[in-house]
Scaffold this active site. Structure first.
Site, short mmCIF file in Angstrom:
data_model
loop_
_atom_site.label_atom_id
_atom_site.label_comp_id
_atom_site.label_asym_id
_atom_site.label_seq_id
_atom_site.Cartn_x
_atom_site.Cartn_y
_atom_site.Cartn_z
N GLU A 173 53.14 10.01 2.42
CA GLU A 173 53.49 11.37 1.98
C GLU A 173 54.38 12.11 2.98
O GLU A 173 54.09 13.24 3.39
CB GLU A 173 52.21 12.18 1.72
CG GLU A 173 51.41 11.62 0.57
CD GLU A 173 50.25 12.52 0.10
OE1 GLU A 173 49.91 13.50 0.78
OE2 GLU A 173 49.70 12.21 -0.98
N GLU A 291 47.91 6.52 -4.86
CA GLU A 291 46.82 7.50 -4.78
C GLU A 291 46.72 8.17 -6.14
O GLU A 291 47.66 8.81 -6.60
CB GLU A 291 47.07 8.57 -3.70
CG GLU A 291 46.90 8.05 -2.29
CD GLU A 291 46.93 9.15 -1.23
OE1 GLU A 291 46.45 10.27 -1.51
OE2 GLU A 291 47.45 8.88 -0.14
O1 AHR Z 1 43.28 10.97 -0.41
C1 AHR Z 1 43.21 12.15 0.33
C2 AHR Z 1 44.57 12.58 0.86
O2 AHR Z 1 45.38 12.95 -0.21
C3 AHR Z 1 45.37 11.52 1.58
O3 AHR Z 1 45.07 11.45 2.94
C4 AHR Z 1 46.78 12.03 1.42
O4 AHR Z 1 47.72 10.98 1.42
C5 AHR Z 1 46.75 12.80 0.12
O5 AHR Z 1 47.33 14.03 0.22
#
Ligand code: AHR
Length: 498
Positions: A173, A291
């Site tokens: 990210e 994610e």
């Molecule tokens: O999954 C929790 C967080 O969400 C992770 O660390 C990050 O990559 C995202 O913003």
């Protein structure tokens, strides 16, 4: 009762389900690692301190690949803190989640855990405070057989054989201002390109994932993705997507999240294909949705510095599990371009598996759709012809009341259909037509529903939300009439002649 029609043809194939679609994620965050997968002294701990009760559930979920060690954590992490004798490893202030990191678990231990869990590691390198050279050292440490500084250090640390980690994320990210050493798209593109070159020179067999937008509502989306890809297109194999959904006091909207996820995927495909055209490339870039989940993103409160504080321990309801099922269908439906996906996360932190420190472990409501699709959603993804009513959402416009995906396993002749019924007032009667398959026999219809949408599992009532068997009558001429209860997640399985 509402009516719907579902026609499946065995020759209308969208793509093949890549096992990596059923990946997950363990970050050094909260109690994911410490008192999650690892708790020495726990009655269920093995000789390395890994909880066997948790390992059993991870295996049952059939998680194919696990992203590690972050997440936001990775952007401040020095991976060498986690190797060598544990007693010599430094304790650090961990800035992403404001915790104390003991470094008892590092890449060597995690690779051991992954073997025990029948899964693979998807390693992330630090492109925040870290450098391309350090990323290369990590690949050399993990994957080079022997005879060099880093590979021999791994052998000295007790791992004679390389870990052979195939998939690597180029940071995490990096578009987000919350990220440690966040970068502009230009700067990230250049840094990721140099890291990619070094990493693939060290091990040409690895696959690389470039950071795409951290969510579809970032102001830089989708320009970030275009600019990054213009730098790294020829050197990477995937672009990442991240997206979490929550109930903003509008159940219809929340249930329709799958439509937004689908739109996000198609925008990234278009962006990647635009760059492909601009570069006159022959390569189709694949997507890694590494994610995704339901996550109630409350502001993380500043807490005193602690080791493994309980962070992001969302308790999932039946409603969350329904939305989750719809999202999972969307990922599998796009199997021609989404080749990898990671449920974020796996244990304790926004997770299907929830442990008590020193105590038991339970399955959260979202456990069930994941387990069903990873177990039975195998083979080819088919393109069904669906006609069903629609409803209007505030955020995503008109969406169908059903979201579904169908897979056909030619090897064993099994057909699996997963369907979310979003309708809040009516059951839906679906006429399911398998006319091209020859003789089709019903196997089972499993339903996740219930009188209380906000019911959840707890250590006192660990099975309050769990699937039940429904009746699946024999069809006629390959046509079945199936009732999907209102607000339900359904798994329907059939067999046909091979
Ligand atoms: O999954 C929790 C967080 O969400 C992770 O660390 C990050 O990559 C995202 O913003």
């Amino acid at each position: 009762m509402k009516q719907a029609k579902y026609i499946l043809d065995k020759d209308y194939k969208i793509g093949t389900v890549d096992p990596h679609l059923f990946g997950s994620f363990i970050e050094h965050l909260g109690r994911a690692v410490y008192t999650g997968i690892y708790e020495p002294g726990h009655p269920m701990a093995d000789e390395q301190g890994f909880r066997k009760d948790v390992l059993e559930l991870v295996k049952d979920l059939q998680v194919s690949i696990v992203r590690y060690p972050g997440g936001n954590f990775v952007s401040g992490y020095n991976w060498t803190d986690g190797i060598g004798p544990v007693k010599d490893r430094p304790r650090r202030l961990e800035l992403a989640w404001r915790s104390i990191e003991t470094n008892e678990i590092g890449i060597d231990e995690f690779a051991d855990w992954a073997k025990k869990a029948n899964t693979q590691v998807m390693a992330a390198v630090n492109l925040g405070t870290g450098t391309p050279a350090e990323a290369g050292y990590m690949v050399e440490y993990c994957n080079h057989p022997s005879g060099t500084y880093w590979s021999d250090l791994r052998r000295k640390n007790g791992h004679e054989q390389p870990h052979n980690i195939k998939v690597w994320c180029l940071g995490n990210e990096m578009d987000g201002p919350w990220q440690i050493c966040h970068l502009s798209a230009e700067d990230y593109g250049k840094k990721a390109l140099e890291a990619a070159k070094i990493m693939k020179w060290i091990d040409p067999n690895i696959e690389l994932v470039a950071c795409g937008s951290s969510t579809s509502f970032m102001p830089t989306f989708p320009e970030w993705d275009r600019i990054v890809l213009e730098h790294v297109y020829d050197h990477v194999d995937y672009i990442s997507l991240h997206r979490y959904y929550e109930n903003d006091n509008d159940i219809g909207d929340f249930l329709g999240s799958f439509a937004d996820m689908d739109n996000f995927i198609h925008t990234i495909i278009s962006t990647a294909d635009y760059v492909k055209a601009k570069k006159r490339s022959k390569k189709n870039l694949m997507l890694s949705f590494d994610e995704w989940n339901v996550w109630y993103q409350k502001k993380v409160k500043l807490m005193p510095w602690e080791i493994a504080p309980p962070l992001l321990e969302d308790i999932y309801t039946l409603l969350d599990a329904l939305v989750f099922g719809g999202l999972l269908c969307t990922l599998v439906k796009n199997a021609d371009r989404v080749k990898m996906a990671c449920l974020a996360q796996l244990v304790n932190v926004i997770a299907p598996i929830y442990t008590q420190k020193g105590g038991g472990v339970i399955k959260q409501a979202i456990y069930y759709p994941f387990q069903q699709v990873s177990t039975f959603g195998q083979g080819e993804v088919l393109r069904p012809l669906v006609s069903c009513p629609t409803y209007e959402t505030k955020s995503y416009g008109e969406v169908p009341i059903m979201q579904s995906v169908a897979t056909f396993n030619r090897e064993d002749g099994s057909i699996s259909v997963f369907i979310l019924n979003c309708d809040q007032s009516d059951d839906v009667e679906v006429t399911m037509d398998f006319r091209s398959f020859g003789s089709v026999q019903p196997i089972e219809h499993i339903v996740l529903d219930g009188p209380d949408l906000f019911a959840s599992n707890s250590f006192d009532e660990p099975e309050k939300v769990k699937p039940r068997n429904a009746c699946l009558s024999a069809g006629q001429g390959g046509v079945f009439n199936i009732t999907l209860p209102k607000l339900s997640w359904n798994m329907l399985r059939f067999s046909c002649e091979k």
